[in-house]
Write a protein that holds these residues in place. Structure first.
Motif, PDB file in Angstrom:
ATOM      1  N   LEU A 141       0.826  -1.210   0.000  1.00  0.00           N
ATOM      2  CA  LEU A 141       0.000   0.000   0.000  1.00  0.00           C
ATOM      3  C   LEU A 141       0.864   1.265   0.000  1.00  0.00           C
ATOM      4  O   LEU A 141       2.035   1.242   0.409  1.00  0.00           O
ATOM      5  CB  LEU A 141      -0.910   0.011   1.233  1.00  0.00           C
ATOM      6  CG  LEU A 141      -1.913  -1.136   1.374  1.00  0.00           C
ATOM      7  CD1 LEU A 141      -2.623  -1.033   2.720  1.00  0.00           C
ATOM      8  CD2 LEU A 141      -2.913  -1.125   0.225  1.00  0.00           C
ATOM      9  N   THR A 142       0.249   2.360  -0.423  1.00  0.00           N
ATOM     10  CA  THR A 142       0.891   3.672  -0.321  1.00  0.00           C
ATOM     11  C   THR A 142      -0.153   4.664   0.185  1.00  0.00           C
ATOM     12  O   THR A 142      -1.351   4.372   0.234  1.00  0.00           O
ATOM     13  CB  THR A 142       1.409   4.172  -1.685  1.00  0.00           C
ATOM     14  OG1 THR A 142       0.282   4.430  -2.546  1.00  0.00           O
ATOM     15  CG2 THR A 142       2.328   3.143  -2.323  1.00  0.00           C
ATOM     16  N   THR A 143       0.323   5.845   0.537  1.00  0.00           N
ATOM     17  CA  THR A 143      -0.608   6.919   0.892  1.00  0.00           C
ATOM     18  C   THR A 143      -1.278   7.412  -0.377  1.00  0.00           C
ATOM     19  O   THR A 143      -0.941   6.999  -1.497  1.00  0.00           O
ATOM     20  CB  THR A 143       0.136   8.078   1.569  1.00  0.00           C
ATOM     21  OG1 THR A 143       1.022   8.674   0.592  1.00  0.00           O
ATOM     22  CG2 THR A 143       0.944   7.597   2.762  1.00  0.00           C
ATOM     23  N   GLY A 144      -2.206   8.347  -0.206  1.00  0.00           N
ATOM     24  CA  GLY A 144      -2.882   8.921  -1.370  1.00  0.00           C
ATOM     25  C   GLY A 144      -1.923   9.607  -2.319  1.00  0.00           C
ATOM     26  O   GLY A 144      -2.180   9.720  -3.519  1.00  0.00           O
ATOM     27  N   LEU A 145      -0.794  10.073  -1.790  1.00  0.00           N
ATOM     28  CA  LEU A 145       0.206  10.756  -2.616  1.00  0.00           C
ATOM     29  C   LEU A 145       1.256   9.809  -3.154  1.00  0.00           C
ATOM     30  O   LEU A 145       2.212  10.240  -3.809  1.00  0.00           O
ATOM     31  CB  LEU A 145       0.876  11.868  -1.801  1.00  0.00           C
ATOM     32  CG  LEU A 145      -0.048  12.980  -1.317  1.00  0.00           C
ATOM     33  CD1 LEU A 145       0.740  13.979  -0.474  1.00  0.00           C
ATOM     34  CD2 LEU A 145      -0.705  13.682  -2.511  1.00  0.00           C
ATOM     35  N   GLY A 146       1.123   8.521  -2.815  1.00  0.00           N
ATOM     36  CA  GLY A 146       2.068   7.534  -3.346  1.00  0.00           C
ATOM     37  C   GLY A 146       3.245   7.249  -2.451  1.00  0.00           C
ATOM     38  O   GLY A 146       4.185   6.552  -2.862  1.00  0.00           O
ATOM     39  N   ASN A 147       3.248   7.780  -1.226  1.00  0.00           N
ATOM     40  CA  ASN A 147       4.354   7.507  -0.294  1.00  0.00           C
ATOM     41  C   ASN A 147       4.149   6.161   0.385  1.00  0.00           C
ATOM     42  O   ASN A 147       3.004   5.738   0.630  1.00  0.00           O
ATOM     43  CB  ASN A 147       4.438   8.607   0.760  1.00  0.00           C
ATOM     44  CG  ASN A 147       4.802   9.942   0.155  1.00  0.00           C
ATOM     45  OD1 ASN A 147       5.703  10.013  -0.698  1.00  0.00           O
ATOM     46  ND2 ASN A 147       4.110  11.005   0.561  1.00  0.00           N
ATOM     47  N   PRO A 148       5.244   5.459   0.739  1.00  0.00           N
ATOM     48  CA  PRO A 148       5.109   4.136   1.375  1.00  0.00           C
ATOM     49  C   PRO A 148       4.490   4.242   2.768  1.00  0.00           C
ATOM     50  O   PRO A 148       4.623   5.269   3.456  1.00  0.00           O
ATOM     51  CB  PRO A 148       6.549   3.623   1.443  1.00  0.00           C
ATOM     52  CG  PRO A 148       7.406   4.852   1.380  1.00  0.00           C
ATOM     53  CD  PRO A 148       6.658   5.831   0.526  1.00  0.00           C
ATOM     54  N   LEU A 149       3.815   3.204   3.140  1.00  0.00           N
ATOM     55  CA  LEU A 149       3.235   3.115   4.477  1.00  0.00           C
ATOM     56  C   LEU A 149       4.081   2.183   5.344  1.00  0.00           C
ATOM     57  O   LEU A 149       4.492   1.106   4.902  1.00  0.00           O
ATOM     58  CB  LEU A 149       1.808   2.570   4.409  1.00  0.00           C
ATOM     59  CG  LEU A 149       0.732   3.547   3.932  1.00  0.00           C
ATOM     60  CD1 LEU A 149      -0.592   2.800   3.730  1.00  0.00           C
ATOM     61  CD2 LEU A 149       0.548   4.681   4.938  1.00  0.00           C
ATOM     62  N   THR A 150       4.340   2.610   6.569  1.00  0.00           N
ATOM     63  CA  THR A 150       5.085   1.785   7.523  1.00  0.00           C
ATOM     64  C   THR A 150       4.227   1.580   8.762  1.00  0.00           C
ATOM     65  O   THR A 150       3.162   2.211   8.922  1.00  0.00           O
ATOM     66  CB  THR A 150       6.406   2.460   7.933  1.00  0.00           C
ATOM     67  OG1 THR A 150       6.106   3.678   8.640  1.00  0.00           O
ATOM     68  CG2 THR A 150       7.254   2.781   6.712  1.00  0.00           C
TER      69      THR A 150
END
Length: 491
Positions: A274-283
């Motif tokens: 998954l990523t955030t809405g802006l495409g950043n990785p989720l940890t």
């Protein structure tokens, strides 16, 4: 009143020694002794009462005097009650009121352990005493004794020196399980071990099957039992580790997702996909505030972080090519499950194997095959042995030698005190410790070296001899299969 002479450190008088003369007692003065082993089915049946009404109590009972003037019955309480019932209706039925013949054991006053033991022996030879009463009496009798008496009593009962501890543990089983264990031939220690792992699914059936295999081999050993116990303990430990991992998640307020099922659509996705809405990785840390923050446990009970509903909580799924699950994927998953099971079994097998090595080392005379093996290793110094020596590992050696607190033992002092006849045993302990160190890793089973296989095959051959029972576990047999001599493998 008859008396018997006895000291507090000797066993009570026996029938062949100084048993008191038979005296007659009024049944009204008889009460059940608190150390009478039978605690269930203590009432006389109608058949016994009818017999006593007609003939009286033919066999003497055994009692000890109590401070209030009554007599505690520790042998024959059912007969004593039948005599009381018979006398209660004697006048009405036109029968004589009868006394009861009894041995009055003054030598047992204040000696609860021996009283309970004698009652146990009496009842154990009669029908209908429950397994639970037997266990309870064994435990209490042996606990109440000093060390000298306890050894004598354990020998009389045909049980080991830890019988009191085993009896206490075995009582955790319900009556039905105790009956099945006794019917299946489990001894006291084995019944206690069943109680230890009873919570593992199928434990009773698996242990009874292992015990039957040991009996069928007819060697009097318990190799199959020990290996099955090791597996059950490993599974129990694994279940405990998972329960602890689940509790940690619960304490942290993190929902544990249900296992993935092909029957229900599961929107949950691991954070790695998954990523955030802006495409950043989720940890784990960045996702912790999301209402969908959750987890599943992997095969080693480590948390894998998920979002329970990514679409609902504004996450995007990392783009990846879709590919259906293939037969190769299924085989890979099955192989992973097999590897995990074999790793766990290999670790569990170390317990019975090292117990057997300990028995070998403590033998009066070490078997020739073990002696020759140790001598060869000491003379040729193979790589695994020289590598182990450099690590200065001594705990396993101390454990094999039977030293107390093996992690703190001083082998220098042990060497100075070692009798000449035990030197070869100590050398084998040294070599075995190096062998054990070389096969300590769980994945060793998958690529066993010839030197490692030779050690296991040596133990197998010794276990099949008169040195004591030992069986290689299934995963050990699998590991050594390619190293067996050709004739033996063909057979």
């Amino acid at each position: 009143m008859a008396t018997a002479v006895s000291t507090q450190t000797d066993a009570p008088a026996t029938h062949e020694d100084a048993l008191p003369q038979i005296v007659q007692l009024d049944p009204a003065l008889l009460v059940r002794d608190t150390c009478n082993a039978r605690e269930h089915d203590t009432d006389p049946d109608e058949k016994l009462i009818a017999s006593v009404k007609e003939l009286g109590v033919e066999e003497p009972i055994s009692v000890r005097p109590l401070p209030d003037g009554t007599f505690g019955v520790f042998k024959g309480w059912r007969r004593a009650q039948a005599a009381q019932a018979a006398n209660a209706s004697a006048e009405q039925d036109g029968r004589p009121v009868r006394m009861v013949n009894a041995y009055v054991r003054e030598d047992l006053v204040g000696r609860d352990g021996w009283t309970r033991l004698l009652s146990l022996v009496e009842n154990d030879h009669r029908e209908s005493m429950s397994e639970r009463d037997t266990l309870r009496a064994q435990e209490l009798a042996l606990i109440d004794m000093n060390d000298v008496d306890r050894r004598s009593a354990a020998k009389a009962l045909g049980v080991g020196r830890h019988a009191a501890k085993h009896a206490k543990a075995a009582q955790k089983l319900n009556d039905a399980t105790l009956r099945r264990a006794a019917a299946g031939g489990m001894d006291l220690e084995q019944t206690a071990q069943l109680a230890e792992v009873e919570d593992v699914r199928g434990a009773e059936h698996r242990l009874l099957r292992a015990l039957q295999r040991d009996h069928e081999e007819g060697s009097g050993g318990r190799g199959h039992w020990d290996q099955e116990m090791a597996l059950l303990r490993a599974e129990q430990s694994d279940a405990k580790a998972r329960a602890e991992a689940e509790q940690e998640l619960k304490s942290a307020g993190i929902p544990l997702l249900a296992p993935v099922s092909s029957w229900h659509k599961d929107p949950a996705q691991p954070l790695t996909e998954l990523t955030t809405g802006l495409g950043n990785p989720l940890t784990e840390d960045s996702h912790r505030g999301c209402p969908g923050h959750s987890a599943r446990l992997d095969d080693e009970h480590k948390p894998v972080w998920y979002c329970a509903d990514p679409a609902e909580h504004g996450h995007k799924v990392r783009p990846k090519p879709k590919k259906p699950r293939t037969e190769q994927d299924e085989k890979a998953a099955e192989e992973r499950r097999r590897v995990i099971a074999c790793n766990r079994a290999w670790k569990a097998a170390a317990g019975p194997r090292q117990d057997f090595v300990t028995r070998l080392v403590r033998m009066k005379t070490l078997p020739d095959a073990a002696r020759v093996f140790a001598q060869e290793v000491l003379l040729t110094v193979p790589h695994y042995y020289s590598s182990w020596i450099l690590k200065h590992e001594s705990e396993a050696v101390a454990r094999f030698l039977g030293l107390k607190d093996p992690d703190k033992a001083d082998l220098t002092e042990t060497a100075a005190q070692l009798p000449k006849v035990r030197v070869v045993n100590a050398l084998f302990a040294h070599v075995a410790a190096a062998c054990e160190y070389s096969i300590r890793e769980p994945r060793t089973w998958s690529n066993l070296l010839p030197s490692q296989a030779r050690y296991l095959l040596l133990l197998e051959s010794l276990g099949q001899a008169d040195t004591g029972s030992y069986q290689l576990s299934e995963v050990e047999q699998q590991a050594v299969a390619s190293h067996r001599p050709a004739a033996e493998a063909d057979a």
